[in-house]
Scaffold this active site. Sequence first.
Site, PDB file in Angstrom:
ATOM      1  N   CYS A 165       4.162   1.036  12.441  1.00 40.10           N
ATOM      2  CA  CYS A 165       5.091   1.870  11.670  1.00 40.10           C
ATOM      3  C   CYS A 165       5.554   3.083  12.465  1.00 40.10           C
ATOM      4  O   CYS A 165       6.473   3.772  12.068  1.00 40.10           O
ATOM      5  CB  CYS A 165       4.444   2.329  10.375  1.00 40.10           C
ATOM      6  SG  CYS A 165       3.711   0.971   9.500  1.00 40.10           S
ATOM      7  N   THR A 172       9.013  -7.150 -13.406  1.00 39.69           N
ATOM      8  CA  THR A 172       8.352  -8.462 -13.394  1.00 39.69           C
ATOM      9  C   THR A 172       7.461  -8.594 -12.166  1.00 39.69           C
ATOM     10  O   THR A 172       7.895  -8.311 -11.050  1.00 39.69           O
ATOM     11  CB  THR A 172       9.420  -9.580 -13.403  1.00 39.69           C
ATOM     12  OG1 THR A 172      10.259  -9.359 -14.534  1.00 39.69           O
ATOM     13  CG2 THR A 172       8.789 -10.962 -13.479  1.00 39.69           C
ATOM     14  N   ALA A 204       0.819  -1.222   0.000  1.00 36.60           N
ATOM     15  CA  ALA A 204       0.000   0.000   0.000  1.00 36.60           C
ATOM     16  C   ALA A 204       0.847   1.263   0.000  1.00 36.60           C
ATOM     17  O   ALA A 204       0.445   2.277  -0.574  1.00 36.60           O
ATOM     18  CB  ALA A 204      -0.948  -0.003   1.190  1.00 36.60           C
ATOM     19  N   SER A 257      -3.681  -3.439   0.617  1.00 35.97           N
ATOM     20  CA  SER A 257      -2.457  -4.168   0.921  1.00 35.97           C
ATOM     21  C   SER A 257      -2.776  -5.625   1.245  1.00 35.97           C
ATOM     22  O   SER A 257      -3.844  -5.914   1.792  1.00 35.97           O
ATOM     23  CB  SER A 257      -1.792  -3.504   2.140  1.00 35.97           C
ATOM     24  OG  SER A 257      -0.598  -4.161   2.451  1.00 35.97           O
ATOM     25  N   GLY A 258      -1.841  -6.523   0.933  1.00 37.53           N
ATOM     26  CA  GLY A 258      -2.083  -7.949   1.168  1.00 37.53           C
ATOM     27  C   GLY A 258      -1.831  -8.411   2.588  1.00 37.53           C
ATOM     28  O   GLY A 258      -2.570  -9.235   3.134  1.00 37.53           O
ATOM     29  N   HIS A 259      -0.778  -7.854   3.214  1.00 36.46           N
ATOM     30  CA  HIS A 259      -0.331  -8.493   4.463  1.00 36.46           C
ATOM     31  C   HIS A 259      -1.232  -8.242   5.659  1.00 36.46           C
ATOM     32  O   HIS A 259      -1.033  -8.821   6.717  1.00 36.46           O
ATOM     33  CB  HIS A 259       1.132  -8.119   4.770  1.00 36.46           C
ATOM     34  CG  HIS A 259       1.353  -6.717   5.213  1.00 36.46           C
ATOM     35  ND1 HIS A 259       1.573  -6.404   6.529  1.00 36.46           N
ATOM     36  CD2 HIS A 259       1.401  -5.549   4.533  1.00 36.46           C
ATOM     37  CE1 HIS A 259       1.767  -5.084   6.626  1.00 36.46           C
ATOM     38  NE2 HIS A 259       1.671  -4.560   5.432  1.00 36.46           N
TER      39      HIS A 259
END
Length: 385
Positions: free
Chosen positions: A331, A244, A73, A206-208
């Site tokens: 964070c 990639t 993100a 975001s994925g995590h």
Amino acid sequence: MKKSFTYFDNAATTKVLKPAVLAATDCMIKNFANPSSMHQFGLNAENILNSSRKTIAKILNCEPNEIIFTSGATMSINLALLGSTINVKNPKKNNKNKIITTQIEHAATRNCLNELARQGFKVVEVKPNNKIYTAENFVNQIDETTILISIMHVNNENGLVLPIEEITKLVKTKQKNILIHIDCVQSFTKLKIDLAKIPVDFVSISGHKIGSPKGIGALFIRKNSKIKPIIFGANQENKLFPGTQNLPAIAGFAVAAKFHYDNIEKHYKHFKTLKNELVDAFSNCNNVKFNFEENFHAPYIVNLSIERIRSQVMLNFLEKCGFLVSSGSACARGKTSTILTNLGYGSKAQDSAIRVSFSFENSIDEVKNLVRAIKTGAKTITKIK
Ligand code: PLP
């Protein structure tokens, strides 16, 4: 004997779901090819990339070609904010240079906007009203110089929900050319986000936070919304995030997102049960205050303050008892957050805040045990004078 822990820090990051691990592993050892390669293996990898994009798009109710995969993100937010303002020449002197945001954004947005302010943009941080944000808060700030609004959907420290549908509709009714970005990191697959109903230009996810491998996220870019690349390379992701693709993480992200979305109502109910257990357990304790507003709250992030006990002291105590919680944003580590103060809860609440953030796997018994530990800590820890 190895100590076991109960993890209540899911707003910071989550355990990767088994099916997401399997999907990622498959892309590392079987479907490992470059999705841009023109041979059979490449096409197999491209199929996974396409179907993952479709999955994310379906959840958000948008078109697959409106989804760009990124490295998380923070990258999505930077791309949205920097890429949509890059064409503004000499922002200090430009009469189209105003950006509106909140006082409670995650560092990813805050520091990106700090950079834009340094470049000469006029960044206005809107104050909350009685600890919440309403559409009027933002609309009152709009004028003909405004080009961009960036706000979050759910705050990562206290679970405050901003009424994004109302805000975006009112803003676009007043001035349809203003671009709007929403940080949906803490709401994606936990609250419904229907992009057919929300007139937003950019959405970061975001994925995590939802059980996918780390280092993967996405940016929704509405068709025809103006954005330019901020990094350069080959043609991947519409040239907006070249390089990639991280296919193992993308495949894991899609599987995790689908799992959560398929269970969204069930999980929401469960989060409410866990939250009520936590809140009710302290209903007779005057020294414990909850830092959220009931009607504007995502129940999977519960922030509370124990009077005259510093966050870090309570955190250490709870860790010794086997519970992992946090004092705010992961964070903001080492730095004092001011989000609760900005929201109006006061600096004392901020100093003793602890954040309990649930996963669908947490149980009522785990919450009951946490309550017991907090109560013991509240009795035994030496109080600040
Ligand atoms: N926005 C919010 C509200 C967050 O909670 C986080 C993560 O803590 C981010 C943005 C940044 O996400 P990522 O870690 O994927 O860069």
